[in-house]
Design an enzyme around this catalytic site. Structure first.
Site, short mmCIF file in Angstrom:
data_model
loop_
_atom_site.label_atom_id
_atom_site.label_comp_id
_atom_site.label_asym_id
_atom_site.label_seq_id
_atom_site.Cartn_x
_atom_site.Cartn_y
_atom_site.Cartn_z
N GLU A 287 -29.44 -1.11 -16.21
CA GLU A 287 -30.79 -1.66 -16.27
C GLU A 287 -31.57 -1.38 -14.98
OE1 GLU A 287 -34.25 -3.42 -17.06
OE2 GLU A 287 -32.67 -3.38 -18.59
N THR A 327 -36.61 -0.09 -21.18
CA THR A 327 -35.28 0.10 -21.76
C THR A 327 -35.34 0.80 -23.11
OG1 THR A 327 -34.38 -1.82 -20.59
CG2 THR A 327 -33.23 -1.11 -22.58
N HIS A 459 -32.17 -7.42 -13.28
CA HIS A 459 -33.45 -7.78 -13.90
C HIS A 459 -33.89 -9.11 -13.32
CE1 HIS A 459 -36.53 -8.49 -16.89
NE2 HIS A 459 -36.21 -7.38 -17.55
N ASP A 511 -31.42 3.36 -17.54
CA ASP A 511 -32.38 3.46 -18.64
C ASP A 511 -33.75 3.88 -18.12
OD1 ASP A 511 -32.85 1.06 -17.30
OD2 ASP A 511 -33.05 -0.16 -19.10
N HIS A 512 -34.10 3.40 -16.91
CA HIS A 512 -35.38 3.74 -16.28
C HIS A 512 -35.32 3.23 -14.84
CE1 HIS A 512 -36.74 -0.50 -16.53
NE2 HIS A 512 -36.15 -0.50 -17.71
#
Length: 654
Positions: A287, A327, A459, A511-512
């Site tokens: 993440e 995501t 996150h 994912d990014h």
């Protein structure tokens, strides 16, 4: 000063509008000062930002006053000041003021996270209320913020009360002239609704100036209306037959064979250049993980010691770029191996099941396929997407029903299996325990497995179990990154004693990035992510320097595994790509980019195209003149991708 607005039935309306415009001006000024280091300041540009902002603020307040304007026009003078009149007016004032005040506060938190006015992310957040409300509750002092909001609402009411706005509104009759003025006012939202686009605020080459020129609420509803964009309506196109012909030339390598001569088919057989092996594969999608979090890419904070150690024992991708900033965009790229789509990711669109994906290659080779997520897979439509495309699900469900039309098995993570959980789900250590448990089952059943894990710990609110690392939980991004890395180290140590470990390849990729904000319409450095292939049998560790897209990771892995397979992918084995064929795709929900070497081409809606030279050392884009070859290249990729999805060409053949 305000005498002109007093002594008439419209006093409250006048003061309400002025109140909104003043507060919105203050918010815009604060955002401008907050972002000053990223703004190309000039006096003219500053006043232009304020002018555009005022223009869009007028549009916002015109929409909010439609109901009350209509009420004042139609309400009989003989009933002015009655209980009904007061009840309707106070209800309108307080509900509207609370909404507007709350939105101003929300804009600051949204800007802190994304450096954007409200966009499609804010729209999506309305759907997933549990995760969002819990995240806000764990990240900010909610009771204090609510108290401040209500105090500000009361302060606004007190100011209007002192100006006798309510007294005049309830004691004076409306005149024909005032009714005509209100009627003209009702034309303003019609003008904005039919003729003004949110993109009209984008007058500058500096993204921050454009965003600050917008109004948050206006941007929110623009995103709500346009979260799916028709490529053919909004973007540059060319002859479709040419696009597919050009695409095939870009995709076909020396060992590939097309299945058919159909002009719009890219289905082909990939023939390997290695001996086939069939190890288990565990893919860990990290993440919000920037490449520059790692020491390998220059970070000096020592927050990824485990990943940095693994890089030296792995195939490492040094120049790999994510396709998007969320995501679901990463999942689209990884699973379907396609460039990003304008608007919503395919993961969140309708008719996104039974698509040919990387899981089908594993199925063809006899593998089980399982998707692991520490939160509720209902969020962002993940369970529907993975379950509808052949994966079993292991997640932290909270009662949402999994679609009966899917044959996928769903396993819920139990309370007694959790040591720590926050708004986004269980901590990474806990999800890895589930992976190990399922891997043991597959091994005992003598079934090779492909496990796709989506981590959650990196996150906001950046919380994780205490006493795991030397950075206290909840203190910021560095701690979350270091805990994510710690959990990876613990996972690798635990599985090394498993009988299936030596025959298991572990793949890591983000994912990014953690942030996509920057000056430019697309900021190349904000898409640079890490990726490694670890524990690959009979392959010496190495660093791949070629420019690579997120969509290339699994085709490259299949090449290392020596697999012959059917491909409907845009991604290619990076080891078969020639120097002049290197490219990377990325975008946001409105911009679509193609990077070839240091040449960046960007497709924008309203059929705009921009050309740049990318300076990697300074992370700057220098505008260039139109390049017809680059333009044809980028259109070929994105136009065909849109056509294939819209016309069912991504579907599995029955």
């Amino acid at each position: 000063m305000f005498k002109i607005f007093k002594n008439n039935r419209l006093s409250l309306v006048y003061f309400f509008i002025i109140q909104f415009l003043i507060i919105s001006f203050i918010v815009r000024l604060v955002l401008y000062i907050w972002s000053f280091s990223n703004i190309d300041f000039s006096i003219i540009a500053f006043f232009k930002t304020l002018f555009f902002g005022l223009f869009f603020d007028i549009g916002v307040i015109s929409f909010f006053t439609i109901i009350y304007f209509t009420y004042l026009i139609l309400f009989p003078n003989k009933w002015v000041g009655t209980i009904f009149d007061k009840l309707f007016t106070y209800t309108f004032y307080f509900i509207t003021t609370i909404i507007l005040t709350f939105s101003f506060f929300a804009e600051f938190t949204f800007w802190e996270e994304f450096q954007n006015r409200f966009n499609f992310i804010a729209v999506d957040y309305l759907i997933y209320t549990y995760e969002v409300v819990e995240n806000i509750n764990q990240s900010y002092p909610i009771p204090l913020l609510l108290l401040i909001i209500f105090l500000l609402v009361f302060l606004q009411y007190f100011i209007l009360k002192k100006q006798k706005a309510f007294t005049h509104t309830f004691s004076l009759k409306i005149t024909k002239k005032q009714q005509l003025l209100l009627f003209i006012g009702l034309l303003i939202p019609l003008f904005f609704g039919f003729y003004i686009s949110n993109t009209d605020a984008e007058w500058s080459k500096n993204r921050y100036e454009n965003e600050i020129s917008k109004a948050g609420i206006y941007s929110f509803f623009a995103a709500f209306r346009n979260n799916e964009l028709s490529y053919t309506d909004f973007y540059k196109t060319q002859d479709l037959e040419y696009s597919f012909k050009d695409l095939k030339q870009k995709l076909i390598t020396q060992n590939d064979t097309l299945f058919s001569n159909e002009p719009n088919s890219i289905e082909r057989t990939i023939k390997s250049y290695r001996t086939e092996i069939k190890p288990n594969v565990i893919f860990i999608c990290l993440e919000s993980f920037n490449a520059d979090f790692l020491n390998n890419f220059g970070n000096k904070n020592n927050i990824t010691p485990n990943l940095d150690s693994l890089i030296n024992q792995s195939i490492s991708f040094e120049n790999l770029y994510a396709t998007g900033t969320r995501t679901v965009r990463g999942m689209e790229a990884i699973m379907l191996s396609v460039p990003p789509s304008p608007g919503r990711s395919i993961v969140k669109r309708k008719d996104n099941t039974n698509l040919y994906n990387i899981g089908d290659v594993f199925k063809e080779k006899g593998y089980s396929r399982t998707f692991f997520y520490g939160g509720d897979g209902y969020f962002d439509n993940m369970n529907t997407f993975f379950g509808g495309n052949g994966f079993d699900i292991v997640d932290r469900g909270r009662g949402y029903l999994f679609g009966d039309s899917f044959t996928a098995k769903r396993t819920n993570i139990k309370d007694n299996e959790i040591q720590f959980e926050n708004a986004w789900g269980v901590c990474d250590e806990d999800i890895y325990k589930q992976v190990i448990k399922e891997a043991d089952k597959s091994y005992s059943n003598k079934k090779p497995f492909f496990n796709f894990i989506m981590t959650t710990s990196n996150h906001r609110p950046y919380t994780y179990p205490n006493n795991k690392i030397d950075i206290p939980s909840g203190t910021g991004r560095n701690g979350a990154v270091k805990y994510t890395d710690f959990a990876i180290g613990e996972f690798i140590n635990k599985i090394k004693n498993k009988p299936w470990y030596n025959n298991t390849v572990i793949v890591f990729m983000a994912d990014h990035c953690a942030s996509s904000a920057g000056k430019w319409e697309l900021n190349v450095d904000k898409y640079h992510i890490p990726a490694i292939i670890y524990n690959l049998p009979n392959i010496e560790p190495s660093k791949i320097e070629k420019q690579t897209s997120q969509i290339d990771l699994f085709p490259t892995l299949f090449g290392y595994l020596g697999w012959n397979y059917t491909s409907n992918f845009y991604g290619k084995d990076i080891n078969t790509i020639k120097e002049n064929e290197q490219r990377a795709f990325f975008g946001n929900y409105r911009k679509l980019g193609l990077l070839k070497g240091n040449k960046l081409t960007v497709l924008g809606d309203q059929k705009k195209v921009s050309f740049y030279t990318y300076e990697k050392i300074t992370n700057t884009l220098n505008p260039e003149k139109e390049d017809s070859i680059q333009l044809k290249d980028i259109i070929s990729y994105y136009q065909t991708n849109d056509y294939r999805y819209k016309n069912g060409l991504m579907k599995l053949k029955k």
